[in-house]
Design a protein around this motif. Structure first.
Motif, PDB file in Angstrom:
ATOM      1  N   UNK A  88     -17.567 -62.002  49.545  1.00  0.00           N
ATOM      2  CA  UNK A  88     -17.516 -62.447  51.357  1.00  0.00           C
ATOM      3  C   UNK A  88     -18.384 -62.666  51.986  1.00  0.00           C
ATOM      4  N   UNK A  89     -18.739 -63.439  50.927  1.00  0.00           N
ATOM      5  CA  UNK A  89     -19.958 -64.038  51.908  1.00  0.00           C
ATOM      6  C   UNK A  89     -19.564 -65.866  51.770  1.00  0.00           C
ATOM      7  N   UNK A  90     -20.034 -67.060  52.429  1.00  0.00           N
ATOM      8  CA  UNK A  90     -19.050 -67.714  53.017  1.00  0.00           C
ATOM      9  C   UNK A  90     -19.070 -68.879  51.471  1.00  0.00           C
ATOM     10  N   UNK A  91     -18.595 -69.566  51.004  1.00  0.00           N
ATOM     11  CA  UNK A  91     -18.115 -70.544  49.867  1.00  0.00           C
ATOM     12  C   UNK A  91     -19.413 -71.393  50.235  1.00  0.00           C
ATOM     13  N   UNK A  92     -19.557 -72.038  51.366  1.00  0.00           N
ATOM     14  CA  UNK A  92     -20.136 -72.986  51.302  1.00  0.00           C
ATOM     15  C   UNK A  92     -22.390 -72.343  50.895  1.00  0.00           C
ATOM     16  N   UNK A 124     -17.045 -68.693  41.268  1.00  0.00           N
ATOM     17  CA  UNK A 124     -16.665 -67.754  42.831  1.00  0.00           C
ATOM     18  C   UNK A 124     -15.172 -68.413  42.925  1.00  0.00           C
ATOM     19  N   UNK A 125     -14.355 -67.767  43.631  1.00  0.00           N
ATOM     20  CA  UNK A 125     -12.814 -67.857  44.095  1.00  0.00           C
ATOM     21  C   UNK A 125     -12.705 -66.926  45.113  1.00  0.00           C
ATOM     22  N   UNK A 126     -12.209 -68.305  46.080  1.00  0.00           N
ATOM     23  CA  UNK A 126     -12.489 -68.178  47.393  1.00  0.00           C
ATOM     24  C   UNK A 126     -10.973 -68.437  48.420  1.00  0.00           C
ATOM     25  N   UNK A 127     -10.865 -67.504  49.401  1.00  0.00           N
ATOM     26  CA  UNK A 127      -9.599 -67.299  50.427  1.00  0.00           C
ATOM     27  C   UNK A 127     -10.206 -68.261  51.866  1.00  0.00           C
ATOM     28  N   UNK A 128      -9.284 -68.498  52.548  1.00  0.00           N
ATOM     29  CA  UNK A 128      -9.283 -68.543  53.722  1.00  0.00           C
ATOM     30  C   UNK A 128      -9.416 -67.357  54.630  1.00  0.00           C
ATOM     31  N   UNK A 129     -10.506 -66.803  55.404  1.00  0.00           N
ATOM     32  CA  UNK A 129     -10.823 -66.054  56.011  1.00  0.00           C
ATOM     33  C   UNK A 129      -9.807 -65.881  57.498  1.00  0.00           C
ATOM     34  N   UNK A 130      -8.974 -66.620  57.671  1.00  0.00           N
ATOM     35  CA  UNK A 130      -8.558 -66.900  58.839  1.00  0.00           C
ATOM     36  C   UNK A 130      -8.789 -67.714  59.824  1.00  0.00           C
ATOM     37  N   UNK A 131     -10.132 -68.277  59.608  1.00  0.00           N
ATOM     38  CA  UNK A 131     -11.320 -68.821  60.445  1.00  0.00           C
ATOM     39  C   UNK A 131     -11.205 -70.324  59.909  1.00  0.00           C
ATOM     40  N   UNK A 132     -10.902 -70.851  59.126  1.00  0.00           N
ATOM     41  CA  UNK A 132     -11.313 -72.024  57.968  1.00  0.00           C
ATOM     42  C   UNK A 132     -12.141 -71.856  57.376  1.00  0.00           C
ATOM     43  N   UNK A 134     -14.313 -70.435  54.422  1.00  0.00           N
ATOM     44  CA  UNK A 134     -13.690 -69.570  52.907  1.00  0.00           C
ATOM     45  C   UNK A 134     -14.628 -68.879  52.552  1.00  0.00           C
ATOM     46  N   UNK A 135     -14.600 -67.730  51.707  1.00  0.00           N
ATOM     47  CA  UNK A 135     -15.075 -66.603  51.938  1.00  0.00           C
ATOM     48  C   UNK A 135     -14.906 -65.879  50.514  1.00  0.00           C
ATOM     49  N   UNK A 136     -15.898 -65.780  49.772  1.00  0.00           N
ATOM     50  CA  UNK A 136     -16.220 -65.365  48.608  1.00  0.00           C
ATOM     51  C   UNK A 136     -15.522 -63.697  48.024  1.00  0.00           C
ATOM     52  N   UNK A 137     -14.032 -63.616  47.266  1.00  0.00           N
ATOM     53  CA  UNK A 137     -13.063 -62.827  47.027  1.00  0.00           C
ATOM     54  C   UNK A 137     -12.972 -62.818  45.637  1.00  0.00           C
ATOM     55  N   UNK A 138     -13.404 -63.273  44.462  1.00  0.00           N
ATOM     56  CA  UNK A 138     -14.274 -63.000  42.770  1.00  0.00           C
ATOM     57  C   UNK A 138     -15.103 -63.820  42.589  1.00  0.00           C
ATOM     58  N   UNK A 139     -15.876 -62.654  42.293  1.00  0.00           N
ATOM     59  CA  UNK A 139     -17.353 -63.702  40.723  1.00  0.00           C
ATOM     60  C   UNK A 139     -17.007 -62.881  39.352  1.00  0.00           C
ATOM     61  N   UNK A 140     -16.825 -64.431  38.811  1.00  0.00           N
ATOM     62  CA  UNK A 140     -16.582 -64.150  37.270  1.00  0.00           C
ATOM     63  C   UNK A 140     -18.308 -64.506  36.886  1.00  0.00           C
ATOM     64  N   UNK A 141     -18.829 -63.201  36.654  1.00  0.00           N
ATOM     65  CA  UNK A 141     -19.974 -63.698  35.299  1.00  0.00           C
ATOM     66  C   UNK A 141     -20.306 -63.676  33.665  1.00  0.00           C
TER      67      UNK A 141
END
Length: 153
Positions: A88-92, A124-132, A134-141
């Motif tokens: 849920x955190x921003x990619x940056x 990490x995998x990220x998706x655009x949250x609709x505001x531009x 990109x938020x983390x939606x998956x993490x592979x450890x």
């Protein structure tokens, strides 16, 4: 003996091509040359084709990619907590905060990644949250025994 500037240039070019190991661009680092490409352990093991006398891999110390912990101890429970906290955190923000994180996917764009195992590293995998953003939606450890996947939702 006198040589023209064009002749000197040609000689320098030939010397450079010889020093690089081939005069044909097709001979450089082909990943589709079969199991020997990049060395016996795969592409992560080195850049030289096995048995190529014109190429020398740099010795970086240790056996990178062999599942070792790359010189540091991993607290797997802390790594799991870190992975879950990234969701849920921003990619940056995630890429700035943690050094052991790489971006595997941004929206529909898949990144090219190595297949070496580094316990503690997170992809990490990220998706655009609709505001531009990109938020983390998956993490592979990556763990010593393989990997664990954490997903939002």
């Amino acid at each position: 003996m006198r040589t023209s500037p064009a002749t000197r240039g040609l000689l320098v070019a030939l010397l450079l091509l010889t020093a690089c190991g081939a005069a044909d661009g097709d001979e450089f680092l082909r990943a589709d040359d079969g199991p020997s490409a990049g060395g016996a352990a795969g592409g992560a093991a080195g850049a030289c084709l096995e048995g190529d006398p014109n190429c020398v891999d740099a010795d970086l110390g240790g056996d990178a990619g062999a599942g070792d912990d790359v010189g540091f101890d991993i607290d797997i429970d802390a790594a799991r907590q870190d992975a879950e906290s990234m969701l849920g955190e921003p990619e940056d923000d995630v890429l700035e905060r943690w050094e052991d994180v790489r971006l595997g996917r941004r929206g529909d764009e898949e990144m090219i990644l190595t297949f070496d195992l580094r316990p503690g590293r997170k992809t990490i995998a990220t998706e655009d949250d609709g505001t531009g953003t990109y938020r983390v939606v998956a993490v592979i450890l990556e763990t010593e025994d393989g990997s664990e996947t954490f997903t939002a939702g």
